[in-house]
Design an enzyme around this catalytic site. Structure first.
Site, PDB file in Angstrom:
ATOM      1  N   GLY A 122       0.830  -1.205   0.000  1.00  0.00           N
ATOM      2  CA  GLY A 122       0.000   0.000   0.000  1.00  0.00           C
ATOM      3  C   GLY A 122       0.863   1.254   0.000  1.00  0.00           C
ATOM      4  N   SER A 123       0.357   2.299   0.635  1.00  0.00           N
ATOM      5  CA  SER A 123       0.993   3.620   0.518  1.00  0.00           C
ATOM      6  C   SER A 123       2.381   3.731   1.138  1.00  0.00           C
ATOM      7  CB  SER A 123       0.081   4.693   1.109  1.00  0.00           C
ATOM      8  OG  SER A 123      -1.071   4.829   0.305  1.00  0.00           O
ATOM      9  N   THR A 124       2.771   2.762   1.992  1.00  0.00           N
ATOM     10  CA  THR A 124       4.144   2.817   2.516  1.00  0.00           C
ATOM     11  C   THR A 124       5.142   2.733   1.358  1.00  0.00           C
ATOM     12  OG1 THR A 124       4.109   0.418   2.891  1.00  0.00           O
ATOM     13  CG2 THR A 124       3.616   1.827   4.783  1.00  0.00           C
TER      14      THR A 124
END
Length: 294
Positions: free
Chosen positions: A89-91
């Protein structure tokens, strides 16, 4: 009579781990508290010293009582830190931003139009979180607000091949080589098998599979001036006379991004752990923190 070569028995060696028992205790307790508060299906915490690769603490839930191993279920026995694969995801946006900055496609102050929340690419809409979406955002604010569209546009500037190279340089798609059994490589597809929209989905951590340790390593590389260090859990091996059989020095894998790029990304990620970022609750009073939500 025939006699074989006889050897006197030898005592085994002592293996000392990099684990810090004080920190391990804190991590175990925090993990239990998080399980109670959020009731996730599974959770992992890993602490690592970025400059040396030493794993200071590592814990997973669900877990089992080591004294009652026979009663443990397979799901409870997994070391999820290295065996579980997840979409980051956004990491994963730290990889996208670091690559674009390192290739000098953007600076932290470069402004990218984030399409007011919906961008149609390859016949499919890409959305940003937030009720209105975003207009113009600086690269720094794309990380602070975690804009999917901003990240996608940075990857498009890089191009498929260059973006893929940086994903691999950060260590994704390879085992880290930590001295633990069962580690997996994760999943990174080469650009030849990407779809038309992959270049806009991978930058926000979709269509890739990573282990928690790989993701930690990418963040530690940013913290360590862009140098990727091999993680390790064995500190020393000592023979029965107390003599060390070689102290393990930090192993540099490669320089992933320049020190300047690393400090720019780290600076931008401070904003994530602030009042205006997505991780305001992760701030620790008295400490300068950098982080990324996913």
């Amino acid at each position: 009579p025939y006699r074989g070569l006889e050897r006197a028995p030898r005592n085994g060696c002592q293996v000392y781990l990099t684990i810090d028992m004080g920190l391990q205790t804190i991590v175990e307790n925090d993990l239990d508290a998080a399980m109670r508060e959020y009731t996730p299906a599974k959770a992992t915490i890993i602490l690592m010293r970025p400059q040396t690769g030493e794993i200071l603490a590592m814990a997973n839930r669900p877990n089992f009582d080591l004294n009652l191993r026979a009663e443990a279920k397979p799901e409870e026995m997994k070391n999820r830190a290295i065996i579980d694969m997840m979409e980051p995801g956004s990491t994963f946006k730290i990889v996208t931003a670091a690559a674009a900055l390192n290739e000098q496609k953007v600076t932290l102050n470069s402004v990218i139009f984030c399409e007011n929340g919906v961008w149609n690419v390859g016949g499919r809409p890409l959305h940003d979180h937030g009720h209105k979406g975003y207009g113009d955002l600086s690269v720094q604010d794309i990380l602070v607000h975690s804009s999917n569209i901003g990240a996608a546009k940075m990857a498009v500037m890089l191009g498929e091949q260059k973006f893929y190279e940086y994903i691999r340089r950060f260590g994704f798609g390879d085992r880290t080589g930590i001295e633990l059994p069962g580690e997996i490589r994760g999943m990174v597809h080469a650009p030849r098998s990407w779809s038309k929209i992959s270049i806009t989905r991978i930058p926000m951590g979709q269509e890739v599979g990573v282990t928690p340790l790989q993701m930690l390593l990418a963040m530690a590389t940013v913290a360590n001036g862009g140098t990727l260090i091999q993680p390790r859990i064995v500190k020393t091996v000592v023979d029965d006379k107390g003599k060390a059989l070689g102290v393990l020095k930090p192993t540099v894998v490669r320089q992933v991004i320049s020190p300047q790029t690393a400090s720019q990304v780290a600076f931008a990620l401070r904003g994530v752990v602030s009042k205006r970022g997505t991780a305001a609750e992760a701030a620790v009073p008295g400490f300068t923190m950098s982080g990324k939500t996913g």
